[in-house]
Scaffold this active site. Sequence first.
Site, PDB file in Angstrom:
ATOM      1  N   LYS A   1       0.870  -1.174   0.000  1.00  0.00           N
ATOM      2  CA  LYS A   1       0.000   0.000   0.000  1.00  0.00           C
ATOM      3  C   LYS A   1       0.909   1.228   0.000  1.00  0.00           C
ATOM      4  O   LYS A   1       1.418   1.651   1.032  1.00  0.00           O
ATOM      5  CB  LYS A   1      -0.914   0.061   1.229  1.00  0.00           C
ATOM      6  CG  LYS A   1      -1.984   1.175   1.093  1.00  0.00           C
ATOM      7  CD  LYS A   1      -2.451   1.730   2.409  1.00  0.00           C
ATOM      8  CE  LYS A   1      -1.629   2.880   2.891  1.00  0.00           C
ATOM      9  NZ  LYS A   1      -1.662   4.120   2.034  1.00  0.00           N
TER      10      LYS A   1
ATOM     11  N   GLU B   1       9.770   2.366  10.542  1.00  0.00           N
ATOM     12  CA  GLU B   1      10.741   3.452  10.317  1.00  0.00           C
ATOM     13  C   GLU B   1       9.931   4.730  10.392  1.00  0.00           C
ATOM     14  O   GLU B   1       9.121   5.020   9.521  1.00  0.00           O
ATOM     15  CB  GLU B   1      11.441   3.274   8.965  1.00  0.00           C
ATOM     16  CG  GLU B   1      12.726   4.088   8.842  1.00  0.00           C
ATOM     17  CD  GLU B   1      12.481   5.477   8.307  1.00  0.00           C
ATOM     18  OE1 GLU B   1      12.455   6.429   9.126  1.00  0.00           O
ATOM     19  OE2 GLU B   1      12.294   5.616   7.088  1.00  0.00           O
TER      20      GLU B   1
ATOM     21  N   CYS C   1      13.001  12.076   6.941  1.00  0.00           N
ATOM     22  CA  CYS C   1      12.875  11.762   8.361  1.00  0.00           C
ATOM     23  C   CYS C   1      14.197  11.909   9.105  1.00  0.00           C
ATOM     24  O   CYS C   1      14.206  12.128  10.318  1.00  0.00           O
ATOM     25  CB  CYS C   1      12.327  10.352   8.534  1.00  0.00           C
ATOM     26  SG  CYS C   1      13.191   9.113   7.552  1.00  0.00           S
TER      27      CYS C   1
ATOM     28  N   GLU D   1       8.667  17.154  14.874  1.00  0.00           N
ATOM     29  CA  GLU D   1       9.103  16.988  13.492  1.00  0.00           C
ATOM     30  C   GLU D   1       8.244  17.877  12.598  1.00  0.00           C
ATOM     31  O   GLU D   1       7.033  17.682  12.487  1.00  0.00           O
ATOM     32  CB  GLU D   1       8.974  15.524  13.066  1.00  0.00           C
ATOM     33  CG  GLU D   1       9.537  15.252  11.690  1.00  0.00           C
ATOM     34  CD  GLU D   1       9.486  13.783  11.312  1.00  0.00           C
ATOM     35  OE1 GLU D   1      10.444  13.295  10.694  1.00  0.00           O
ATOM     36  OE2 GLU D   1       8.478  13.123  11.647  1.00  0.00           O
TER      37      GLU D   1
END
Length: 474
Positions: free
Chosen positions: A171, A246, A280, A380
């Site tokens: 997906k 992750e 990231c 973040e």
Amino acid sequence: MEKLKKFFINGTWVNPRSDETMAVISPSDLRQIGTVSLGNEQDVNDAVQSAKKAFTSFSKTKKKERMDLLKGLKRITERRFEDLAQAMREEMGAPISMARSAQADAALGHLESFIGALAELKERAVLDSGDVLLKEPVGICGLITPWNWPVNQIALKVIPALATGCTCILKPSEYTPLSAMVYTEIIEEAGYPAGVFNLVNGVGDTVGRAMSKHSEIDMMSFTGSTRAGIMVTKDSSETIKRVTLELGGKSPNIVFSDANLERDIRYSINECMFNTGQSCDAPTRLLVESSCYEKVLKIAKKSAEEILIGDPTKEGDHIGPLFDKIQFDRVQNMIDVGIKEGASVLTGGLGKPHGLEKGWFVKPTIFYNVSNTMRIAREEIFGPVLVIIPFNNEEEAISIANDSPYGLAAYVQTSDIKKAERVSSQLRVGAVHINGGGYNYGTPFGGYKQSGNGREGGLMGLEDYLETKSLHGL
């Protein structure tokens, strides 16, 4: 583009059971570039049954058979390289030069490293005790990938599944389905048996949750936000799946006064803003030794203001837009938060760059007079936003660096290699980049703490897709 309205299940492009669709929008000029179908639980189950049937035979293939398939995959990937690059340029606004050199390059770089890792992998070993140890495919794998490095993450999940004899359902992000469609065509042409690889587009709350909860999926591999990773873990726990994650990061970049400041600060700014800050492991917290703080501010301001922003169709080392309005609004909100928290804007700030009012373009922004307790230093942001924080000594630098819920990566700039290694050994992160040292294909990638678990890439990336069986009495 018509394939965006279909799913790839059991070796063929099929019409979805769901009739829900979503427009795919170019972030650089807001044109609609396609329409993608969004699947439902029934579509996921169709893909799982296809993968289950294929696993019976594919899990028994010899290493040589799987190696030959990977080599065929490599030949076709090389031929379709430009298609991958152009797809990511279109769907996520990656400037075409970067789309080739980094985004599409990952499809080949990871594939080559996995071919090497598979050659090294010992699927049978005899222990000192005389018992036999076997490595076997974990089973049916559900793979969920993000929009910021679409093909990079597809390669890091799909290739090890195929290499180890697993079957899978992918997906991809519903926002970046073009590159996933091209990659699926590559796998189809490579000749993998029907059902080994399946593609179902959809949103996380529907397709992602259906995969995580499905009783016949044995493993989930997810890349994305920490919030979504927690949901995948909770949903997967109902059936005791293996889960690899992750997730997010807020990577510290420690600059000591003995560093080559002109070189290392320029590198640090460019690395933070690369991919428009949508990585990231971007070094978004610049921790600077107090004795060189003022000098670093001047270099950082000049470096950021030299960064070019522009049209993704044009070649060059400029950065492109953020990938959609949601992300644009979030970045603008966090810049506003930083201002209201009392941080000072060194360069950039709110609004779009001059002349780029159409599309989700933003100004590379740097804050100073920042403390590590501020939201802009802890959350973040996922955009081209950097905070600069001073420190007085090595111990304080390590303390600030580790004072984060994340632990994906860190960066250290110093001319003293012994210091670099000493500091690196105390950082609670999965990777430390010293004086500009970059990630290499085949090196395991992953983090500590809320940045996830498991490792992707190389031999360790294969091992996550394997079960261990011991034989006694042979």
